[in-house]
Design an enzyme around this catalytic site. Sequence first.
Site, PDB file in Angstrom:
ATOM      1  N   ASP A 144       0.794  -1.219   0.000  1.00 54.15           N
ATOM      2  CA  ASP A 144       0.000   0.000   0.000  1.00 54.15           C
ATOM      3  C   ASP A 144       0.830   1.274   0.000  1.00 54.15           C
ATOM      4  O   ASP A 144       0.367   2.301  -0.452  1.00 54.15           O
ATOM      5  CB  ASP A 144      -1.118   0.002   1.048  1.00 54.15           C
ATOM      6  CG  ASP A 144      -0.632  -0.235   2.424  1.00 54.15           C
ATOM      7  OD1 ASP A 144      -1.370  -0.007   3.360  1.00 54.15           O
ATOM      8  OD2 ASP A 144       0.523  -0.652   2.553  1.00 54.15           O
TER       9      ASP A 144
ATOM     10  N   GLU B 181      -1.924   9.375  17.464  1.00 49.05           N
ATOM     11  CA  GLU B 181      -1.954   7.920  17.635  1.00 49.05           C
ATOM     12  C   GLU B 181      -1.029   7.314  16.590  1.00 49.05           C
ATOM     13  O   GLU B 181      -0.798   7.916  15.545  1.00 49.05           O
ATOM     14  CB  GLU B 181      -3.381   7.387  17.391  1.00 49.05           C
ATOM     15  CG  GLU B 181      -4.397   7.899  18.380  1.00 49.05           C
ATOM     16  CD  GLU B 181      -5.834   7.589  17.939  1.00 49.05           C
ATOM     17  OE1 GLU B 181      -6.032   6.624  17.175  1.00 49.05           O
ATOM     18  OE2 GLU B 181      -6.734   8.330  18.353  1.00 49.05           O
TER      19      GLU B 181
ATOM     20  N   LYS C 289      -0.244   5.047  13.534  1.00 50.53           N
ATOM     21  CA  LYS C 289      -1.059   4.516  12.450  1.00 50.53           C
ATOM     22  C   LYS C 289      -0.668   3.049  12.285  1.00 50.53           C
ATOM     23  O   LYS C 289       0.432   2.728  11.815  1.00 50.53           O
ATOM     24  CB  LYS C 289      -0.809   5.294  11.161  1.00 50.53           C
ATOM     25  CG  LYS C 289      -1.744   4.893  10.044  1.00 50.53           C
ATOM     26  CD  LYS C 289      -1.599   5.852   8.878  1.00 50.53           C
ATOM     27  CE  LYS C 289      -2.624   5.566   7.804  1.00 50.53           C
ATOM     28  NZ  LYS C 289      -2.479   4.244   7.204  1.00 50.53           N
TER      29      LYS C 289
ATOM     30  N   ASP D 143      -0.479  -0.506  10.789  1.00 50.72           N
ATOM     31  CA  ASP D 143      -0.527  -0.958   9.408  1.00 50.72           C
ATOM     32  C   ASP D 143      -1.241  -2.309   9.321  1.00 50.72           C
ATOM     33  O   ASP D 143      -0.613  -3.356   9.215  1.00 50.72           O
ATOM     34  CB  ASP D 143       0.902  -1.070   8.864  1.00 50.72           C
ATOM     35  CG  ASP D 143       0.917  -1.009   7.356  1.00 50.72           C
ATOM     36  OD1 ASP D 143      -0.141  -0.736   6.758  1.00 50.72           O
ATOM     37  OD2 ASP D 143       1.982  -1.239   6.774  1.00 50.72           O
TER      38      ASP D 143
ATOM     39  N   GLU E 195      -8.206  -1.288  14.150  1.00 46.41           N
ATOM     40  CA  GLU E 195      -7.349  -1.938  13.170  1.00 46.41           C
ATOM     41  C   GLU E 195      -7.065  -3.377  13.577  1.00 46.41           C
ATOM     42  O   GLU E 195      -6.547  -3.629  14.664  1.00 46.41           O
ATOM     43  CB  GLU E 195      -6.030  -1.153  13.099  1.00 46.41           C
ATOM     44  CG  GLU E 195      -5.292  -1.289  11.816  1.00 46.41           C
ATOM     45  CD  GLU E 195      -5.885  -0.453  10.677  1.00 46.41           C
ATOM     46  OE1 GLU E 195      -6.920   0.230  10.874  1.00 46.41           O
ATOM     47  OE2 GLU E 195      -5.299  -0.506   9.589  1.00 46.41           O
TER      48      GLU E 195
ATOM     49  N   TYR F 189      -9.789   2.285  17.991  1.00 41.34           N
ATOM     50  CA  TYR F 189      -9.497   3.725  18.004  1.00 41.34           C
ATOM     51  C   TYR F 189     -10.692   4.645  17.747  1.00 41.34           C
ATOM     52  O   TYR F 189     -10.558   5.853  17.819  1.00 41.34           O
ATOM     53  CB  TYR F 189      -8.337   4.077  17.069  1.00 41.34           C
ATOM     54  CG  TYR F 189      -8.441   3.533  15.651  1.00 41.34           C
ATOM     55  CD1 TYR F 189      -9.402   3.993  14.761  1.00 41.34           C
ATOM     56  CD2 TYR F 189      -7.526   2.577  15.197  1.00 41.34           C
ATOM     57  CE1 TYR F 189      -9.467   3.501  13.457  1.00 41.34           C
ATOM     58  CE2 TYR F 189      -7.592   2.078  13.901  1.00 41.34           C
ATOM     59  CZ  TYR F 189      -8.561   2.538  13.051  1.00 41.34           C
ATOM     60  OH  TYR F 189      -8.634   2.052  11.774  1.00 41.34           O
TER      61      TYR F 189
ATOM     62  N   LYS G 118       2.770  10.417   7.286  1.00 41.38           N
ATOM     63  CA  LYS G 118       3.385   9.127   6.973  1.00 41.38           C
ATOM     64  C   LYS G 118       4.916   9.177   7.036  1.00 41.38           C
ATOM     65  O   LYS G 118       5.532  10.184   6.699  1.00 41.38           O
ATOM     66  CB  LYS G 118       2.972   8.689   5.553  1.00 41.38           C
ATOM     67  CG  LYS G 118       1.472   8.647   5.329  1.00 41.38           C
ATOM     68  CD  LYS G 118       0.871   7.296   5.628  1.00 41.38           C
ATOM     69  CE  LYS G 118       1.150   6.313   4.562  1.00 41.38           C
ATOM     70  NZ  LYS G 118      -0.002   5.693   3.935  1.00 41.38           N
TER      71      LYS G 118
ATOM     72  N   CYS H 262      32.282  -7.490 -23.245  1.00 42.25           N
ATOM     73  CA  CYS H 262      32.399  -6.344 -22.344  1.00 42.25           C
ATOM     74  C   CYS H 262      31.974  -5.063 -23.063  1.00 42.25           C
ATOM     75  O   CYS H 262      32.473  -4.768 -24.155  1.00 42.25           O
ATOM     76  CB  CYS H 262      33.838  -6.215 -21.859  1.00 42.25           C
ATOM     77  SG  CYS H 262      34.098  -4.746 -20.851  1.00 42.25           S
TER      78      CYS H 262
ATOM     79  N   CYS I   9      35.390  -2.852 -23.467  1.00 45.38           N
ATOM     80  CA  CYS I   9      36.572  -3.213 -24.251  1.00 45.38           C
ATOM     81  C   CYS I   9      36.262  -4.293 -25.282  1.00 45.38           C
ATOM     82  O   CYS I   9      37.147  -4.720 -26.016  1.00 45.38           O
ATOM     83  CB  CYS I   9      37.700  -3.673 -23.346  1.00 45.38           C
ATOM     84  SG  CYS I   9      37.372  -5.267 -22.584  1.00 45.38           S
TER      85      CYS I   9
ATOM     86  N   CYS J  83      34.785  -9.424 -16.819  1.00 48.68           N
ATOM     87  CA  CYS J  83      35.667  -9.090 -17.932  1.00 48.68           C
ATOM     88  C   CYS J  83      37.066  -9.408 -17.425  1.00 48.68           C
ATOM     89  O   CYS J  83      37.461  -8.925 -16.371  1.00 48.68           O
ATOM     90  CB  CYS J  83      35.559  -7.607 -18.289  1.00 48.68           C
ATOM     91  SG  CYS J  83      36.803  -7.113 -19.494  1.00 48.68           S
TER      92      CYS J  83
ATOM     93  N   CYS K  21      41.292  -3.546 -19.675  1.00 49.26           N
ATOM     94  CA  CYS K  21      39.956  -2.987 -19.949  1.00 49.26           C
ATOM     95  C   CYS K  21      39.857  -1.608 -19.300  1.00 49.26           C
ATOM     96  O   CYS K  21      40.202  -1.442 -18.127  1.00 49.26           O
ATOM     97  CB  CYS K  21      38.884  -3.921 -19.373  1.00 49.26           C
ATOM     98  SG  CYS K  21      37.232  -3.192 -19.426  1.00 49.26           S
TER      99      CYS K  21
HETATM  100  S1  IVH Z   1      -8.771   6.876  12.244  1.00 50.11           S
HETATM  101  C1  IVH Z   1     -12.286   8.839  10.298  1.00 50.11           C
HETATM  102  N1  IVH Z   1      -6.751   5.917  13.614  1.00 50.11           N
HETATM  103  O1  IVH Z   1      -5.523   4.095   8.459  1.00 50.11           O
HETATM  104  C2  IVH Z   1     -11.138   8.200  10.993  1.00 50.11           C
HETATM  105  N2  IVH Z   1      -7.100   5.103  11.421  1.00 50.11           N
HETATM  106  O2  IVH Z   1      -5.387   5.629   5.911  1.00 50.11           O
HETATM  107  C3  IVH Z   1     -10.431   7.248  10.146  1.00 50.11           C
HETATM  108  N3  IVH Z   1      -5.497   3.385  10.720  1.00 50.11           N
HETATM  109  O3  IVH Z   1      -8.618   3.262   7.123  1.00 50.11           O
HETATM  110  C4  IVH Z   1      -9.498   6.331  10.760  1.00 50.11           C
HETATM  111  N4  IVH Z   1      -4.369   3.317  12.607  1.00 50.11           N
HETATM  112  O4  IVH Z   1      -7.425   1.522   8.590  1.00 50.11           O
HETATM  113  C5  IVH Z   1      -7.419   5.888  12.457  1.00 50.11           C
HETATM  114  N5  IVH Z   1      -5.028   5.117  14.962  1.00 50.11           N
HETATM  115  C6  IVH Z   1      -5.696   5.097  13.800  1.00 50.11           C
HETATM  116  C7  IVH Z   1      -5.334   4.248  12.752  1.00 50.11           C
HETATM  117  C8  IVH Z   1      -6.047   4.289  11.562  1.00 50.11           C
HETATM  118  C9  IVH Z   1      -4.481   2.814  11.392  1.00 50.11           C
HETATM  119  C10 IVH Z   1      -5.871   3.052   9.329  1.00 50.11           C
HETATM  120  C11 IVH Z   1      -7.334   2.811   9.111  1.00 50.11           C
HETATM  121  C12 IVH Z   1      -7.733   3.803   8.042  1.00 50.11           C
HETATM  122  C13 IVH Z   1      -6.429   4.115   7.397  1.00 50.11           C
HETATM  123  C14 IVH Z   1      -6.475   5.450   6.734  1.00 50.11           C
END
Ligand code: IVH
Length: 675
Positions: free
Chosen positions: A35, A116, A118, A120, A176, A228, A317, A411, A414, A429, A434
């Site tokens: 992604d 928070e 994020k 994955d 998540e 979350y 990110k 090569c 040469c 080579c 060369c």
């Molecule tokens: S909030 C409206 N909090 O990231 C609020 N998302 O790129 C939307 N994700 O689809 C989500 N950790 O799958 C939120 N602490 C976090 C998150 C989180 C991972 C993911 C989630 C969302 C995607 C968006």
Amino acid sequence: MTVTPETKKKVVLLREQLQKAGYAYYVLDEPIMEDTVYDKLYRQLQDLEAEYPELVTADSPTQRVGDKPASRFTAVRHNIPLYSLENAFNSAELAKWQTRWQKQIENMPEFNYVCELKIDGSAIALTYEDGILVRGATRGDGVTGEEVTQNIRTIRTIPLKLSLNNPPAKVEVRGEAFLPLDVFAAINQARSKSGEALFANPRNAAAGTLRQLDSKIVAQRKLNFFAYTLHTDGTQQKIDSQWESLEILQQMGFLVNPNRKLCASLAEVEAYFQEWDTGRKNLPYLTDGVVVKVNDYQLQQRLGFTQKFPRWAIALKYPAEESPTVVKDIIVNVGRTGAVTPMAVMQPVQLAGTTVQRATLHNSDRVTELDIRVGDTVIVRKAGEIIPEVVRVLKDLRPDGTVPYQMPTSCPECNSALVRPQDEAVTRCINSSCPAILRGSIIHWASRNALDIRGLGERIAILLIKNSLVHSVADLYTLTVEQIASLERMGTKSAENLIQAIAESKNQDYDRILYGLGIRYVGSVNAKILTENFPTIEELSQASFESIEAVYGIGEEIAQSVFEWVRIADNRTLIKQLQAAGLKFVSSQSTLDSVAQSQQVLAGKTFVITGTLLSLKRSEAQQLIEQAGGKVTGSISKKTDYLLLGEDAGSKLAKAEKLGIPQLNEAQLLELLNN
Ligand code: IVH
């Protein structure tokens, strides 16, 4: 602005690529790209469409949240859509977002952000009625997902019953689902044993697992879940902020990520982001950024949503170390040892902060394995210091009419026939004159750890060879100012400087000279060890293979290589010529001292200590470093080799990160010392 046909073509291509990738991911459940890669392509398309709005079409992937889900599970409509998040890739974009949302608010109240991690993984929505889990669904396209309740019930961190005395009639929890890294590794190991295709990453593995038809398999896969988002009907308790809802989620029995933080300013947000860029490497799950949310619910409500995103949140990110790009050409590079390395020449891409246009394909076996072709879309990776490499070819995106790549048989420099010893992966080579080999030898001879001749780089080396001024490194010492000044783009002044630098290099120590000769396997450290044990070239030349191999730190391969090298007539002539030019193949006392030093593992290394160490006092850490030949200073500079990092590190960490200085924790320091 008029749209060029190239731009149009690019937009069409991006759209096709994204459409294919989205289909593969959402409908077929067989992802063809990661992604971070998808994000990048998406961003490119978004940017082009923003620049040329006339190119936007109704079917563009940017015009909807996702693709249609597959129909193996029952489709469910989400009462409240699962929005995705806008991405920011740097502080400027983050600041722009803040300015944008604040413009919308009259009489800005005091506010703060919740930061928070994020996670994955894969977003899911849980519905509780009267406190009981009645439904779990995947995100799908955000509006319609799939009912996977049976699978979700296997996740131990999701309560089947909320731990509340008087639960509201209806509660929706989002979060998540993810696979911890060790679980992910175990799954792939098992799949590899049974010959099944491996999951590309924990994220795909989590998504794939959620959509497994057999919930027994899901249970074995040990999915996990961080909550979350909380939506309640508000009958029991009024919730005022995101921070509060995270606490309530925790009370309800959910696992809520503990690494959250309230931040009062963007500066604090960025400090959190930086802190976790290091910290995330020690987490047992993957994070690809930080989610920044306006904390106050009233403020959130006033801001609302765009078609796809909440205006009150953004994902900041971490830079991708992998990126897609297109192969424009495949060439081979001949190194100073004659090794022929195939390289992909690519459309330039940004990777972990640098622009990359060439990536190694290692050798012909790797080329065959990848089946890489000119025109292919590939994933390139740059990790740390490593030379960028092509990790994968996205074959689904291959245009028509491509042909398999054939390694050249002669090569490119040469024209002599290339050879590939049967038991080796490397093609070579073997023509010792060369120009590519000579060029590589000169660049190596002049390099920093060898003779350190400033101003003698690739460009000059090429010119010297092209003009037949140099046939071996010894010829460098016969050059005149006039000869160099006559070269392309060289003035008298720079010619004089170069002649001066070459003359000064005659005083370099013997170990640097030995290293500069480029004998296979003889790096700087081995060169030092050899010159200590054989203080003159005569002694080294007469040494038996056994006596070289007997030297502590010198293995069989190195010994063999050195033993053979000094017996080749051309090499002996080269040494004589260099000696005649004034270079000394004799160890001076200073070299011997530095050899003694080099046996101390931290010799010449400068450390800075920051934060509170866990088991050692600072003075103890300093003593250990100094005993091993290192030095401890108080402030970070370009000369710092390592930052020893304790808890609650402050500004030194930020500065070290800015300068790209490697960090060690206590355990890593002790490991270094033990080695
Ligand atoms: S909030 C409206 N909090 O990231 C609020 N998302 O790129 C939307 N994700 O689809 C989500 N950790 O799958 C939120 N602490 C976090 C998150 C989180 C991972 C993911 C989630 C969302 C995607 C968006």
